[in-house]
Design an enzyme around this catalytic site. Structure first.
Site, mmCIF file in Angstrom:
data_model
loop_
_atom_site.group_PDB
_atom_site.id
_atom_site.type_symbol
_atom_site.label_atom_id
_atom_site.label_comp_id
_atom_site.label_asym_id
_atom_site.label_seq_id
_atom_site.Cartn_x
_atom_site.Cartn_y
_atom_site.Cartn_z
ATOM 1 N N THR A 1 0.807 -1.226 0.000
ATOM 2 C CA THR A 1 0.000 0.000 0.000
ATOM 3 C C THR A 1 0.835 1.270 0.000
ATOM 4 O O THR A 1 0.466 2.269 -0.623
ATOM 5 C CB THR A 1 -0.920 -0.017 1.252
ATOM 6 O OG1 THR A 1 -1.785 -1.127 1.121
ATOM 7 C CG2 THR A 1 -1.749 1.239 1.370
ATOM 8 N N ASP B 1 1.823 -7.339 -4.069
ATOM 9 C CA ASP B 1 1.043 -7.333 -2.837
ATOM 10 C C ASP B 1 1.726 -8.369 -1.943
ATOM 11 O O ASP B 1 2.044 -9.478 -2.403
ATOM 12 C CB ASP B 1 -0.403 -7.747 -3.138
ATOM 13 C CG ASP B 1 -1.277 -7.638 -1.901
ATOM 14 O OD1 ASP B 1 -2.206 -6.826 -1.925
ATOM 15 O OD2 ASP B 1 -1.034 -8.380 -0.913
ATOM 16 N N SER B 2 1.957 -8.024 -0.700
ATOM 17 C CA SER B 2 2.780 -8.916 0.125
ATOM 18 C C SER B 2 2.112 -10.246 0.424
ATOM 19 O O SER B 2 2.756 -11.153 0.948
ATOM 20 C CB SER B 2 3.223 -8.204 1.396
ATOM 21 O OG SER B 2 2.179 -8.152 2.331
ATOM 22 N N SER B 3 0.853 -10.406 0.079
ATOM 23 C CA SER B 3 0.223 -11.726 0.219
ATOM 24 C C SER B 3 0.860 -12.735 -0.728
ATOM 25 O O SER B 3 0.709 -13.938 -0.556
ATOM 26 C CB SER B 3 -1.275 -11.642 -0.101
ATOM 27 O OG SER B 3 -1.859 -10.645 0.671
ATOM 28 N N THR C 1 1.993 -4.488 4.423
ATOM 29 C CA THR C 1 1.899 -4.782 5.860
ATOM 30 C C THR C 1 1.442 -6.218 6.145
ATOM 31 O O THR C 1 1.744 -6.759 7.203
ATOM 32 C CB THR C 1 0.916 -3.812 6.549
ATOM 33 O OG1 THR C 1 -0.356 -3.915 5.897
ATOM 34 C CG2 THR C 1 1.417 -2.388 6.509
ATOM 35 N N ASP C 2 0.712 -6.817 5.188
ATOM 36 C CA ASP C 2 0.077 -8.103 5.495
ATOM 37 C C ASP C 2 1.060 -9.179 5.943
ATOM 38 O O ASP C 2 0.775 -9.946 6.859
ATOM 39 C CB ASP C 2 -0.733 -8.600 4.290
ATOM 40 C CG ASP C 2 -1.984 -7.759 4.060
ATOM 41 O OD1 ASP C 2 -2.354 -6.993 4.978
ATOM 42 O OD2 ASP C 2 -2.585 -7.857 2.978
ATOM 43 N N THR D 1 2.507 -20.453 21.661
ATOM 44 C CA THR D 1 1.156 -20.149 22.168
ATOM 45 C C THR D 1 0.355 -19.354 21.136
ATOM 46 O O THR D 1 0.910 -18.499 20.435
ATOM 47 C CB THR D 1 1.196 -19.376 23.502
ATOM 48 O OG1 THR D 1 -0.159 -19.054 23.861
ATOM 49 C CG2 THR D 1 1.997 -18.089 23.426
ATOM 50 N N GLN D 2 -0.922 -19.629 21.068
ATOM 51 C CA GLN D 2 -1.771 -18.837 20.159
ATOM 52 C C GLN D 2 -2.225 -17.542 20.831
ATOM 53 O O GLN D 2 -2.896 -16.725 20.195
ATOM 54 C CB GLN D 2 -2.944 -19.649 19.612
ATOM 55 C CG GLN D 2 -3.767 -20.388 20.620
ATOM 56 C CD GLN D 2 -4.827 -21.259 19.941
ATOM 57 O OE1 GLN D 2 -5.969 -20.862 19.896
ATOM 58 N NE2 GLN D 2 -4.461 -22.419 19.450
ATOM 59 N N CYS D 3 -1.814 -17.320 22.109
ATOM 60 C CA CYS D 3 -2.082 -16.021 22.748
ATOM 61 C C CYS D 3 -1.174 -14.969 22.104
ATOM 62 O O CYS D 3 -0.094 -15.277 21.618
ATOM 63 C CB CYS D 3 -1.761 -16.072 24.241
ATOM 64 S SG CYS D 3 -2.803 -17.201 25.151
HETATM 65 N N1 ASP Z 1 -2.297 -6.060 0.844
HETATM 66 C C1 ASP Z 1 -1.272 -5.081 1.117
HETATM 67 C C2 ASP Z 1 0.057 -5.798 1.228
HETATM 68 O O1 ASP Z 1 0.362 -6.377 2.227
HETATM 69 C C3 ASP Z 1 -1.596 -4.335 2.356
HETATM 70 C C4 ASP Z 1 -0.579 -3.306 2.752
HETATM 71 O O2 ASP Z 1 0.368 -3.008 2.090
HETATM 72 O O3 ASP Z 1 -0.748 -2.743 3.817
HETATM 73 O O4 ASP Z 1 0.797 -5.778 0.266
#
Ligand code: ASP
Length: 342
Positions: free
Chosen positions: A14, A56-58, A88-89, A277-279
């Site tokens: 983003t 996109d970082s996904s 950020t993802d 832990t999933q916490c």
């Molecule tokens: N889908 C975006 C990514 O991770 C979201 C972001 O950049 O915040 O590439």
């Protein structure tokens, strides 16, 4: 005094978006960064930009982590610090992986990004970018980097990267580091916590990239109702060598015989199981309850207070080195670069 030189590595996400004349979001040209943000000139820093294919970082993969690590290594002697702009993802996964891959790191590698595109007036990207550059170029009175480690800067906080998780899809303070205090807090001034910042054993040792990552790893999150069939099937996936097991609370899991037997069988087949832990915060302490103790007895490894992101990338890296059994277990339970507290 010589100006610091910083390499901004743009990987996508983003932060790299702006509106074109038609109002559509398109990738921003970071080569013109000084024209877009004249404020960066006031930083008294020489800035260069390296553009990787913007994704996109996904869509990030371990191969991409290797590519990024090599961009840093190839430019290591030429620059005083690096700012990595990333979606950020999956930023915490990439930044954790890099912390394990860049051995002998003695210069700042600061990840940042934004929740609102750079081209939108209310963007959080501008402040994140400018402060990340300032942190990457900060030195002490001996001219040494103030933050010689892989860190993540977001919304007024600098964190050790391998301690972070993205915790909000909405908030501008999207990242948290529940188990380690920030390396710096940013207000009117940047207040570094020098006790927390990791210092390298040597500032002169050559940087080494460990880019052999083994992706035969899975994450299994426990939940009440996880069936015997599903659990056994996941542990029997062909080729799996490592499992990050997200357990409850302080590392607790069912004591049902079928569950313990499935894990025992997987360990006997040479699969490494790490208890996380999933916490969001706190640590695994398997001796506390019977439900954790059973796991310890059968050879499940304690992940202490590691994040899932750190555990999975560390496991990929150590398996990639060809480690297994007791040696791998011992390394998983010891910090490599401040990712866990024993
Ligand atoms: N889908 C975006 C990514 O991770 C979201 C972001 O950049 O915040 O590439």
């Amino acid at each position: 005094m010589k100006k610091a030189s910083i390499l901004i590595i743009y990987t996508g996400g983003t932060i790299g978006m702006r509106r074109n004349e038609n109002g559509t979001l398109v990738p921003f040209d970071f080569n013109t960064i000084e024209q877009e943000f004249p404020a960066v000139r006031n930083l008294n820093v020489d800035i260069s930009v390296y553009k990787m294919e913007a994704i996109d970082s996904s869509n990030v993969t371990p191969a991409r982590w290797g590519e990024l690590a090599h961009v840093i290594a190839d430019n290591y002697t030429e620059y005083d610090g690096f700012v990595v702009l990333h979606g950020t993802d999956t930023m915490s996964y990439t930044a954790s992986a890099l912390s394990f891959m860049l051995e002998n790191l003695a210069k700042p590698v600061i990840f940042t990004g934004s929740q609102i595109p750079m081209g939108i007036l209310r963007t959080d990207g501008r402040e994140n970018l400018i402060t990340a550059i300032e942190i990457a170029s900060a030195t002490d009175s001996d001219g040494r980097a103030l933050v010689p480690e892989v860190a993540l800067y977001f919304q007024n906080h600098l964190f050790r990267a391998n301690r972070t998780s993205k915790h909000s899809a909405e908030a501008l303070s999207a990242f948290e580091s529940r188990n380690l205090a920030p390396l710096a807090e940013v207000g009117v001034n940047i207040k570094y916590d020098h006790k927390v910042i990791h210092k390298p054993a040597s500032y002169d040792a050559p940087l080494r990239v460990s880019d052999k990552l083994n992706d035969k790893v899975v994450i299994i999150k426990l939940f009440p109702g996880l069936s015997k069939e599903s659990f056994k099937a996941m542990l029997s996936i062909e080729g799996v060598q490592g499992v990050v097991l997200e357990t409850y609370g302080t590392g607790n899991a069912p004591t049902a015989e079928w569950f313990i037997e499935a894990l025992r069988g997987a360990i006997a087949r040479g699969i490494t199981i790490v208890n996380i832990t999933q916490c969001q915060g706190g640590t695994v302490a398997m001796h506390l309850y019977e439900t954790g103790k059973r796991l310890q007895e059968i050879g499940v490894i304690c992940g202490y207070d590691m994040t899932t992101e750190a555990a999975v990338t560390k496991l990929m890296r150590l398996l990639g080195e060809g480690l297994s059994g007791a040696v791998l277990a011992a390394k998983m339970e010891q910090p490599i670069c401040g990712e866990l507290t024993i």
